[in-house]
Design a protein around this motif. Structure first.
Motif, PDB file in Angstrom:
ATOM      1  N   VAL A 180       5.877  -1.059   8.370  1.00 48.29           N
ATOM      2  CA  VAL A 180       5.899   1.121   7.836  1.00 48.29           C
ATOM      3  C   VAL A 180       7.627   0.927   6.698  1.00 48.29           C
ATOM      4  CG1 VAL A 180       5.622   2.976   7.581  1.00 48.29           C
ATOM      5  CG2 VAL A 180       4.381   1.640   9.212  1.00 48.29           C
ATOM      6  N   LEU A 181       6.962   0.659   5.293  1.00 48.66           N
ATOM      7  CA  LEU A 181       8.581   1.072   4.299  1.00 48.66           C
ATOM      8  C   LEU A 181       9.244   2.360   4.268  1.00 48.66           C
ATOM      9  CD1 LEU A 181       7.802  -1.696   1.952  1.00 48.66           C
ATOM     10  CD2 LEU A 181       8.758  -1.861   4.495  1.00 48.66           C
ATOM     11  N   LEU A 182      10.269   2.251   4.241  1.00 48.73           N
ATOM     12  CA  LEU A 182      11.024   4.668   3.914  1.00 48.73           C
ATOM     13  C   LEU A 182      10.873   3.889   3.104  1.00 48.73           C
ATOM     14  CD1 LEU A 182      12.308   4.877   7.138  1.00 48.73           C
ATOM     15  CD2 LEU A 182      10.578   6.141   6.368  1.00 48.73           C
TER      16      LEU A 182
ATOM     17  N   LYS B 296       8.787  -2.538  13.045  1.00 49.02           N
ATOM     18  CA  LYS B 296       7.470  -2.362  12.388  1.00 49.02           C
ATOM     19  C   LYS B 296       7.915  -1.335  11.275  1.00 49.02           C
ATOM     20  CE  LYS B 296       4.877  -4.480  15.176  1.00 49.02           C
ATOM     21  NZ  LYS B 296       4.232  -6.147  15.028  1.00 49.02           N
ATOM     22  N   VAL B 297       9.368  -1.926  11.385  1.00 49.74           N
ATOM     23  CA  VAL B 297       9.647  -0.209  10.290  1.00 49.74           C
ATOM     24  C   VAL B 297      11.034  -1.158   9.136  1.00 49.74           C
ATOM     25  CG1 VAL B 297       9.233   1.698  11.099  1.00 49.74           C
ATOM     26  CG2 VAL B 297      11.297   0.173  11.407  1.00 49.74           C
ATOM     27  N   GLY B 298      10.935  -1.049   7.629  1.00 50.51           N
ATOM     28  CA  GLY B 298      11.883  -1.646   6.931  1.00 50.51           C
ATOM     29  C   GLY B 298      11.599  -0.498   5.619  1.00 50.51           C
ATOM     30  N   VAL B 299      12.833  -0.676   4.746  1.00 51.42           N
ATOM     31  CA  VAL B 299      12.515   0.182   3.632  1.00 51.42           C
ATOM     32  C   VAL B 299      12.416  -0.541   2.032  1.00 51.42           C
ATOM     33  CG1 VAL B 299      14.751   0.991   2.041  1.00 51.42           C
ATOM     34  CG2 VAL B 299      15.357   1.377   4.467  1.00 51.42           C
ATOM     35  N   CYS B 300      12.244   0.190   0.968  1.00 49.24           N
ATOM     36  CA  CYS B 300      11.201  -0.490   0.065  1.00 49.24           C
ATOM     37  C   CYS B 300      12.404   0.828  -0.618  1.00 49.24           C
ATOM     38  CB  CYS B 300      10.059  -0.068  -0.442  1.00 49.24           C
ATOM     39  SG  CYS B 300       9.658   0.480  -2.065  1.00 49.24           S
ATOM     40  N   LEU B 301      12.998  -0.187  -1.696  1.00 51.40           N
ATOM     41  CA  LEU B 301      14.750   0.520  -2.715  1.00 51.40           C
ATOM     42  C   LEU B 301      13.871   0.757  -4.246  1.00 51.40           C
ATOM     43  CD1 LEU B 301      18.345  -0.856  -3.116  1.00 51.40           C
ATOM     44  CD2 LEU B 301      16.375  -0.188  -5.360  1.00 51.40           C
ATOM     45  N   ASP B 302      13.487   2.222  -4.561  1.00 50.67           N
ATOM     46  CA  ASP B 302      13.105   2.166  -5.555  1.00 50.67           C
ATOM     47  C   ASP B 302      14.503   2.263  -6.636  1.00 50.67           C
ATOM     48  OD1 ASP B 302      12.629   3.979  -8.684  1.00 50.67           O
ATOM     49  OD2 ASP B 302      10.363   4.197  -7.066  1.00 50.67           O
TER      50      ASP B 302
ATOM     51  N   TYR C 190       3.315  -1.259   3.815  1.00 50.64           N
ATOM     52  CA  TYR C 190       2.322   0.465   4.022  1.00 50.64           C
ATOM     53  C   TYR C 190       3.738   0.935   3.469  1.00 50.64           C
ATOM     54  CZ  TYR C 190       0.478   4.237   4.938  1.00 50.64           C
ATOM     55  OH  TYR C 190       0.381   5.999   4.829  1.00 50.64           O
ATOM     56  N   ASN C 191       4.174   1.569   2.487  1.00 55.17           N
ATOM     57  CA  ASN C 191       5.098   2.164   1.898  1.00 55.17           C
ATOM     58  C   ASN C 191       4.750   4.169   2.030  1.00 55.17           C
ATOM     59  OD1 ASN C 191       7.659   2.613   0.436  1.00 55.17           O
ATOM     60  ND2 ASN C 191       5.739   3.186  -0.736  1.00 55.17           N
ATOM     61  N   PHE C 192       5.458   4.771   2.362  1.00 45.48           N
ATOM     62  CA  PHE C 192       5.947   6.504   2.041  1.00 45.48           C
ATOM     63  C   PHE C 192       6.842   6.943   1.859  1.00 45.48           C
ATOM     64  CE2 PHE C 192       7.223   5.871   7.219  1.00 45.48           C
ATOM     65  CZ  PHE C 192       7.337   7.662   6.825  1.00 45.48           C
ATOM     66  N   HIS C 193       7.081   8.290   1.359  1.00 47.53           N
ATOM     67  CA  HIS C 193       7.525   8.851   1.566  1.00 47.53           C
ATOM     68  C   HIS C 193       7.790   9.752   2.268  1.00 47.53           C
ATOM     69  CE1 HIS C 193       7.121   9.270  -3.806  1.00 47.53           C
ATOM     70  NE2 HIS C 193       7.312   7.868  -3.123  1.00 47.53           N
ATOM     71  N   PRO C 194       9.339   9.910   2.433  1.00 43.25           N
ATOM     72  CA  PRO C 194       9.879   9.921   4.445  1.00 43.25           C
ATOM     73  C   PRO C 194       9.522  11.715   4.272  1.00 43.25           C
ATOM     74  CG  PRO C 194      11.219   8.667   3.148  1.00 43.25           C
ATOM     75  CD  PRO C 194      10.776   8.541   2.130  1.00 43.25           C
ATOM     76  N   GLY C 195       9.669  12.309   3.347  1.00 37.90           N
ATOM     77  CA  GLY C 195       8.986  13.793   3.392  1.00 37.90           C
ATOM     78  C   GLY C 195      10.282  14.468   2.634  1.00 37.90           C
ATOM     79  N   SER C 196       9.975  16.063   2.876  1.00 33.66           N
ATOM     80  CA  SER C 196      10.789  17.235   2.309  1.00 33.66           C
ATOM     81  C   SER C 196      10.863  18.182   3.366  1.00 33.66           C
ATOM     82  CB  SER C 196      10.217  18.242   1.465  1.00 33.66           C
ATOM     83  OG  SER C 196      10.139  17.100  -0.218  1.00 33.66           O
ATOM     84  N   HIS C 197      12.369  18.467   4.174  1.00 33.30           N
ATOM     85  CA  HIS C 197      12.351  19.235   5.676  1.00 33.30           C
ATOM     86  C   HIS C 197      12.467  20.693   4.829  1.00 33.30           C
ATOM     87  CE1 HIS C 197      16.406  20.307   3.467  1.00 33.30           C
ATOM     88  NE2 HIS C 197      17.132  19.122   3.822  1.00 33.30           N
TER      89      HIS C 197
ATOM     90  N   ALA D 282       0.963  -1.392   0.444  1.00 37.74           N
ATOM     91  CA  ALA D 282      -0.231   0.178   0.050  1.00 37.74           C
ATOM     92  C   ALA D 282       1.162   1.155   0.118  1.00 37.74           C
ATOM     93  CB  ALA D 282      -0.595  -0.106   1.221  1.00 37.74           C
ATOM     94  N   HIS D 283       0.634   2.071  -1.304  1.00 37.98           N
ATOM     95  CA  HIS D 283       1.323   3.080  -0.885  1.00 37.98           C
ATOM     96  C   HIS D 283       0.583   5.038  -0.760  1.00 37.98           C
ATOM     97  CE1 HIS D 283       4.341   6.235  -2.862  1.00 37.98           C
ATOM     98  NE2 HIS D 283       4.463   5.688  -3.166  1.00 37.98           N
TER      99      HIS D 283
END
Length: 279
Positions: free
Chosen positions: A138-140, A169-175, A103-110, A65-66
């Motif tokens: 949850v994936l970064l 509960k957290v991991g990484v999605c590599l694009d 559940y994947n999300f973009h970490p964000g912009s500072h 899920a994105h």
């Protein structure tokens, strides 16, 4: 090999599974809510249960899920961070109807606050939202480094992960498009990039791959996906990613500029290339 694409959630959960299967996919990704807004469709528990049964019957791998693109967990404005908190909390509650997935999300912009401040705010949201009882990881997502994006390096992702209390509960999605644009040369040195990932983050934290070609050259720090084989990465490099022993068993998701039929052709192309490589 779990290979699939992004599908629309507008027609319901079970329809997503059937759409993926119709083009030879055995995993898929979907947006939890409007990707450019934030409104979520009313959840139908029976439809979710039907999808769970469908996935099991058809031997699908984990699905992804994105989160919406509008979600910025490290925004300077409190109301924007509050939306990220509320959206993620609601999404993870909904994902309990599809347990055991990602559940994947973009970490964000500072947005000028600085990377360290951005990382602190992201971990703050995660530590507020994550629960020991949840069944979703949850994936970064690895980012290309456009503007003030956080997550442009493995070190930045590791810093976020280090700040999360519920580490399981957290991991990484590599694009693939993003990391290549960020300056990780997966075309000429895939082994070296994965060794760096393992040293900095740990390959056990890598849970999914977005398999995309790129419209831009290496280290461009942009984010424009291209169809498989038509970009700067090329088919051969993407097949090496798909068949690398360290990535075996992960879900590979296409986010290329294609419709369902086009994704079906890309899936067939990749499977044929993989089988040809094995012969």
């Amino acid at each position: 090999m779990f290979l699939g694409m992004h599908v629309s959630a507008s027609a319901g959960f079970l329809h997503m599974g059937k759409e993926a299967l119709s083009v030879g996919a055995n995993t898929f990704q979907f947006f939890t809510r409007n990707p450019r807004g934030g409104k979520a469709k009313t959840l139908d528990p029976q439809d979710a249960a039907a999808l769970c049964s469908f996935l099991q019957e058809n031997h699908f791998g984990p699905i992804v899920a994105h989160a919406p693109y509008t979600m910025n967990a490290c925004a300077a404005k409190p109301e924007v961070r509050d939306f990220a908190f509320r959206a993620m909390k609601d999404d993870l509650s909904r994902m309990e109807y599809l347990p055991g997935n990602y559940y994947n999300f973009h970490p964000g912009s500072h947005v000028g606050q600085g990377v360290e401040t951005g990382i602190q705010k992201i971990t703050g949201v995660l530590n507020t939202v994550l629960t020991p009882e949840q069944h979703t990881t949850v994936l970064l997502e690895t980012m290309a480094g456009k503007g003030t994006e956080v997550g442009r390096s493995f070190e930045e992702l590791r810093a976020i992960l280090d700040g999360v209390q519920l580490t399981d509960k957290v991991g990484v999605c590599l694009d693939t498009c993003h990391v290549y644009d960020a300056g990780y040369d997966i075309v000429n040195d895939l082994d070296g990039v994965l060794e760096t990932f393992d040293r900095v983050i740990g390959l056990q934290r890598l849970k999914a791959v977005h398999l995309n070609d790129s419209k831009n050259p290496y280290a461009s720090h942009k984010d424009r996906h291209e169809s498989i084989g038509n970009g700067s990465l090329g088919l051969a490099a993407l097949v090496r990613v798909l068949t690398h022993p360290a990535l075996c068993g992960l879900p590979f998701i296409l986010e290329t500029p294609q419709d369902t039929a086009g994704h079906g052709k890309e899936i067939a192309l990749l499977r044929a290339a993989v089988y040809a490589k094995k012969e």
